[in-house]
Motif scaffolding. Structure first.
Motif, short mmCIF file in Angstrom:
data_model
loop_
_atom_site.label_atom_id
_atom_site.label_comp_id
_atom_site.label_asym_id
_atom_site.label_seq_id
_atom_site.Cartn_x
_atom_site.Cartn_y
_atom_site.Cartn_z
N PHE A 127 36.22 -21.34 16.48
CA PHE A 127 37.19 -21.70 15.56
C PHE A 127 37.07 -20.83 14.72
N VAL A 128 35.62 -20.27 14.10
CA VAL A 128 35.66 -19.46 12.75
C VAL A 128 36.16 -17.96 13.55
N TYR A 129 35.89 -17.58 14.85
CA TYR A 129 36.24 -16.39 15.16
C TYR A 129 37.68 -16.25 15.20
N MET A 130 38.42 -17.47 15.70
CA MET A 130 39.98 -17.41 15.86
C MET A 130 40.48 -17.38 14.45
N GLY A 131 39.79 -18.12 13.36
CA GLY A 131 40.18 -18.07 11.93
C GLY A 131 40.16 -16.58 11.55
#
Length: 358
Positions: A121-125
């Motif tokens: 999720f952090v990478y997508m963010g």
């Protein structure tokens, strides 16, 4: 804030002087409150992004306040545009971290490795943040170049759609964990219930913001030529849209996470988990993957294990007698992350000292 379509410098309306100052104060207070609570609960590793996002968003609104008095200053206009757009995706990264810590707390209900869920999720963010920054800077620095301005709007639109998709995935994981917890215990522990409701609410606010900003962005894309001729859409020539659908939802987001701070509901330690009785908390080994490093690199989410029905992680929660009882219980309201407030509990006649829980 003007309700007319008259323009002022780089703005397609007369920007308000008062509202940016009001929102700067509101967001700044929330930002300082987050810093205080992170020190109080020692929860920096989970909610650091709330403080970082607060700093970015506060700078954006302070700069907008200054820009409202210098409406032809390109540098101020670029800074306020980029920072206001950049703040919300950073706030969302904090929610992803909170979800990851919740999965560590409830490992038996985690669909995947909690750490990798957070990283995904952090990478997508981060992708959202990169697209947002690129699009906002392109738009703000090319107000007279319609083609470049339109390209910036396209990047912003893509970022908003991606962020809405990510938030939808976050909500689906929360729903899964919430449902599984309630199914096992027939009632969700109060701290988990509180945290799930908070994450539902904050995700809804982000999705609302994404939808409204996407409508604005697609309006720019579709009406850029008519706007250049002086026939802009009301969405672009009325400032109240910005405050109603960008500033207000994110202010509610930050204050919600302040009032319902995860440090009240979850332990700092990711090895501390809730037992299957949904009352006792134990100190386990953490998430243990039985595969080799190259296997975890090739298949980080253990898709092969899930498809075969035999996940490659240790189900340590099925052997509670192996793991010591933790000091107090967040599920029962008898534990705290605040120094000196943790209650002592007894395991097999021995007290678990608080120092072992840090």
């Amino acid at each position: 804030m003007s309700s007319t379509s008259a323009s002022d410098g780089l703005y397609p309306y007369h920007p308000s002087h008062v509202l940016p100052a009001v929102f700067s104060a509101l967001i700044g207070i929330s930002f300082l409150w987050h810093i205080y609570q992170n020190f109080r609960y020692k929860f920096w590793s989970v909610t650091f992004w709330m403080s970082w996002g607060g700093a970015v968003f506060t700078i954006g609104w302070i700069t907008r306040c200054i820009s409202s008095y210098n409406t032809s200053n390109v540098d101020l206009y670029i800074v306020q545009t980029v920072f206001i757009y950049a703040g919300p995706p950073i706030y969302s990264a904090s929610a992803y971290n909170i979800l990851g810590r919740l999965l560590y707390y409830l490992p038996m209900h985690a669909p995947l490795h909690p750490g990798r869920v957070t990283i995904a999720f952090v990478y997508m963010g981060a992708a959202v943040e990169a697209l947002t920054a690129a699009g906002a800077s392109t738009m703000a620095s090319n107000t007279t170049d319609l083609a470049a301005y339109q390209n910036g709007g396209t990047l912003i639109s893509a970022a908003l759609v991606l962020q809405a998709v990510v938030e939808g995935l976050v909500v689906s994981v929360i729903c899964m964990v919430h449902f599984r917890t309630k199914r096992v215990a027939h009632s969700t522990p109060p701290n988990v219930q509180r945290l799930c409701i908070t994450l539902y609410g904050t995700s809804f606010l982000v999705i609302l913001r994404c939808i409204c900003r996407a409508v604005e962005s697609f309006t720019i894309y579709s009406s850029i030529l008519s706007c250049a001729e002086g026939n802009c859409s009301p969405i672009l020539t009325h400032e109240w849209y910005l405050y109603s659908f960008e500033a207000a939802p994110m202010v509610l987001f930050t204050y919600w996470l302040n009032i319902m701070h995860p440090g009240i509901c979850l332990p700092r330690q990711n090895k501390r988990y809730l037992d299957l009785d949904c009352k006792t908390e134990r100190l386990g080994p953490g998430w243990v993957d039985r595969r080799s490093k190259w296997q975890t690199f090739v298949d980080p989410f253990d898709l092969s294990g899930m498809l075969s029905g035999q996940p490659n992680h240790e189900s340590f929660w099925l052997l509670p007698e192996k793991w010591p009882v933790a000091d107090g219980s967040f599920a029962q309201g008898t534990a705290s992350n605040v120094s000196g407030l943790t209650n002592k509990s007894v395991n097999n006649g021995q007290t678990m000292p608080s120092s072992e829980l840090v």
